[in-house]
Design an enzyme around this catalytic site. Structure first.
Site: not given
Length: 135
Positions: A11, A85, A89
């Protein structure tokens, strides 16, 4: 290399959702899964309300420390669970990716964090069942 699957929870701040998910998976898998968590912009500490919410269900995440997301962490994982995120990512072919849309517990009161915690537990239980399914 281990024969246990590795799950990475990601996150933004690595201080709430991903820490709670990692706590649940560590407890529920009883060591059968290597569990990691990281954040695209890690905070300074674990969200104290998340710590309190998890303590209510007997899981201690107080000693956790937010960690920065690295390409290596993703490469070393079999399953990558993202929680808001976004594009931060990294993507590697051959990994199992899931994006869990969950409210962010940051700045929330305990009463608002409990349902987030309970939803994370439900999803972790489903994830664990799918990991344990044969072939």
């Amino acid at each position: 290399m281990t024969d246990r699957p590795t799950v990475l929870f990601v996150c933004v701040h690595n201080s709430g959702r991903s820490q709670m998910a990692a706590g649940f998976l560590s407890a529920l898998s009883e060591g059968a899964v290597d569990v990691r968590s990281a954040g695209s912009m890690p905070g300074n500490e674990i969200n104290p309300v998340a710590v309190e919410a998890m303590a209510e269900v007997g899981i201690d995440i107080a000693s956790g420390q937010p960690k920065v997301l690295t390409d290596q962490a993703v490469q070393d994982s079999d399953v990558v669970i993202t929680m808001g995120c976004g594009d931060a990512c990294p993507f590697y072919p051959g990994k199992r990716y899931e994006d869990w849309e969950l409210d962010d517990p940051a700045g929330q009161e305990l009463e608002k964090v409990r349902p987030i915690r309970d939803e994370i537990k439900k999803r972790v239980e489903e994830l664990l069942a799918s990991i344990r399914e044969p072939g």
